[in-house]
Design an enzyme around this catalytic site. Structure first.
Site, PDB file in Angstrom:
ATOM      1  N   ASN A   1       7.206   4.607  18.121  1.00 34.10           N
ATOM      2  CA  ASN A   1       5.852   5.141  18.140  1.00 34.10           C
ATOM      3  C   ASN A   1       5.887   6.585  17.413  1.00 34.10           C
ATOM      4  OD1 ASN A   1       5.142   3.953  21.622  1.00 34.10           O
ATOM      5  ND2 ASN A   1       4.421   3.184  19.663  1.00 34.10           N
TER       6      ASN A   1
ATOM      7  N   ASP B   1       0.149  -1.395  27.192  1.00 35.79           N
ATOM      8  CA  ASP B   1      -0.495  -1.462  26.115  1.00 35.79           C
ATOM      9  C   ASP B   1      -2.116  -1.408  26.112  1.00 35.79           C
ATOM     10  OD1 ASP B   1      -0.483  -1.487  23.212  1.00 35.79           O
ATOM     11  OD2 ASP B   1      -0.234  -3.716  23.266  1.00 35.79           O
TER      12      ASP B   1
HETATM   13  C1  IPE Z   1       4.542  -0.973  22.888  1.00 32.08           C
HETATM   14  O1  IPE Z   1       3.392  -0.834  22.425  1.00 32.08           O
HETATM   15  C2  IPE Z   1       5.281   0.374  23.041  1.00 32.08           C
HETATM   16  C3  IPE Z   1       4.683   0.978  24.173  1.00 32.08           C
HETATM   17  C4  IPE Z   1       3.900   0.278  25.351  1.00 32.08           C
HETATM   18  C5  IPE Z   1       5.059   2.394  24.646  1.00 32.08           C
HETATM   19  P1  IPE Z   1       3.009  -0.681  20.646  1.00 32.08           P
HETATM   20  O2  IPE Z   1       1.290  -0.764  20.843  1.00 32.08           O
HETATM   21  O3  IPE Z   1       3.799   0.279  20.084  1.00 32.08           O
HETATM   22  O4  IPE Z   1       3.292  -2.100  20.148  1.00 32.08           O
HETATM   23  P2  IPE Z   1       3.034  -2.826  19.034  1.00 32.08           P
HETATM   24  O5  IPE Z   1       3.154  -1.872  17.897  1.00 32.08           O
HETATM   25  O6  IPE Z   1       1.643  -3.361  19.203  1.00 32.08           O
HETATM   26  O7  IPE Z   1       3.832  -3.871  18.891  1.00 32.08           O
HETATM   27  C1  IPE Z   2      -0.013   2.063  24.546  1.00 35.01           C
HETATM   28  O1  IPE Z   2      -1.401   1.893  23.780  1.00 35.01           O
HETATM   29  C2  IPE Z   2       0.437   3.490  24.616  1.00 35.01           C
HETATM   30  C3  IPE Z   2       1.354   3.612  23.605  1.00 35.01           C
HETATM   31  C4  IPE Z   2       2.038   2.860  22.839  1.00 35.01           C
HETATM   32  C5  IPE Z   2       2.113   5.034  23.624  1.00 35.01           C
HETATM   33  P1  IPE Z   2      -1.557   2.071  22.210  1.00 35.01           P
HETATM   34  O2  IPE Z   2      -1.705   3.259  21.877  1.00 35.01           O
HETATM   35  O3  IPE Z   2      -0.654   1.168  21.514  1.00 35.01           O
HETATM   36  O4  IPE Z   2      -2.915   1.194  22.323  1.00 35.01           O
HETATM   37  P2  IPE Z   2      -3.520  -0.039  21.390  1.00 35.01           P
HETATM   38  O5  IPE Z   2      -2.509  -1.026  21.250  1.00 35.01           O
HETATM   39  O6  IPE Z   2      -3.506   0.778  19.982  1.00 35.01           O
HETATM   40  O7  IPE Z   2      -4.747  -0.320  21.864  1.00 35.01           O
HETATM   41 MG    MG Z   3      -0.327  -0.938  21.213  1.00 35.73          MG
END
Ligand code: IPE
Ligand code: IPE
Ligand code: MG
Length: 263
Positions: free
Chosen positions: A72, A24
């Protein structure tokens, strides 16, 4: 067949056989650099390569990376499209690295929801690496734990209706057979990067007794030193699985007597 020399760090305690990571913070990392969010995903690929290679060299048996959740898909179309193109490219570009490190790649998730070219690249990389006998790299793609349980229960209900399974035969472990990849043991250690204290629908059934470690670094900054810090922390954990550890101090005689409140 390529197989790296195993160099396992010794922190004087247990070492995880199965490591799972919620990758994340790509977007936050990019924003901190004054870049567009999606460039955080591109940078995150370097961490995927480094962590995969390091884990294979350290003798981790299975590494599960949460790369894209079913939820996502709710993100803007442009970001989802960018991620899917990045995934397809990753699956092609990483083949030499996977082969050189003896890594077998497999995916878990609702894979039929991936775009055709990403799915084709995935199937081909799975095929090319299927005979590697080093680490198993599992990519969670279009993955959600509730979706996994729903998909499994649907199959289970069908088998009950066909008379192939009886309700009386259900026990604690039965559901495992209906998950996406029942043969990989549960994660020993679950790492989440970027400081968030939540599971975000990842492996809900399988992490019942996993140790949890949260790293403050965003995923693009999570490299070998951060991995070693997590492994060092894990080496100090005492896993009890609901039981007791042998060297726990004996209770004081008065607090051990039934009916008396402990002092
Ligand atoms: C979790 O991260 C999913 C992945 C790392 C693929 P998200 O960024 O989607 O999670 P939330 O929305 O902060 O809970
Ligand atoms: C994790 O990084 C990757 C995916 C969930 C695909 P994020 O895109 O969730 O990054 P933040 O949490 O918004 O910083
Ligand atoms: Mg995230």
């Amino acid at each position: 067949m390529a197989r790296p020399t195993i160099e396992r760090p010794d922190f004087g305690g247990p070492f995880p056989e199965h490591l799972a990571i919620i990758m994340d913070g790509n977007g936050r990392w990019a924003r901190e650099q004054g870049l567009r969010r999606v460039l955080g995903h591109s940078e995150g690929v370097h961490s995927v390569r480094e962590i995969t290679t390091e884990c294979a060299r350290m003798g981790v048996k299975s590494l599960t990376l949460y790369a894209f959740s079913v939820e996502n898909f709710k993100r803007p179309k442009a970001e989802v499209g960018f991620l899917m193109r990045l995934l397809a490219k990753f699956l092609v570009d990483e083949r030499p690295t996977l082969m050189n490190n003896g890594v077998r790649l497999r995916a878990i998730g609702r894979l039929d929801e991936l775009p055709k070219n990403a799915l084709a690249a995935l199937r081909e990389t799975e095929r090319l690496t299927e005979r590697n006998d080093g680490m198993l790299l599992r990519l969670a793609l279009a993955y959600g734990a509730r979706a996994e349980l729903a998909d499994g229960l649907r199959r289970f209900a069908r088998e009950v209706a066909e008379g192939r399974v009886r309700a009386e035969d259900i026990h604690d472990e039965t559901l495992r057979d209906y998950l996406y990849d029942p043969h990989t043991p549960d994660p020993d250690l679950l790492i989440r990067t970027a400081g968030e204290l939540r599971i975000s629908n990842f492996l809900l059934w399988q992490i019942s007794y996993s140790e949890i470690y949260v790293a403050k670094e965003c995923w693009p900054q999570f490299r070998r030193p951060q991995l070693l810090a997590a492994l060092e922390d894990y080496a100090r954990r005492v896993r009890k699985f609901g039981g007791l550890v042998n060297d726990a101090p004996a209770p004081r005689s008065d607090s051990a007597r039934p009916g008396l409140p402990a002092r």
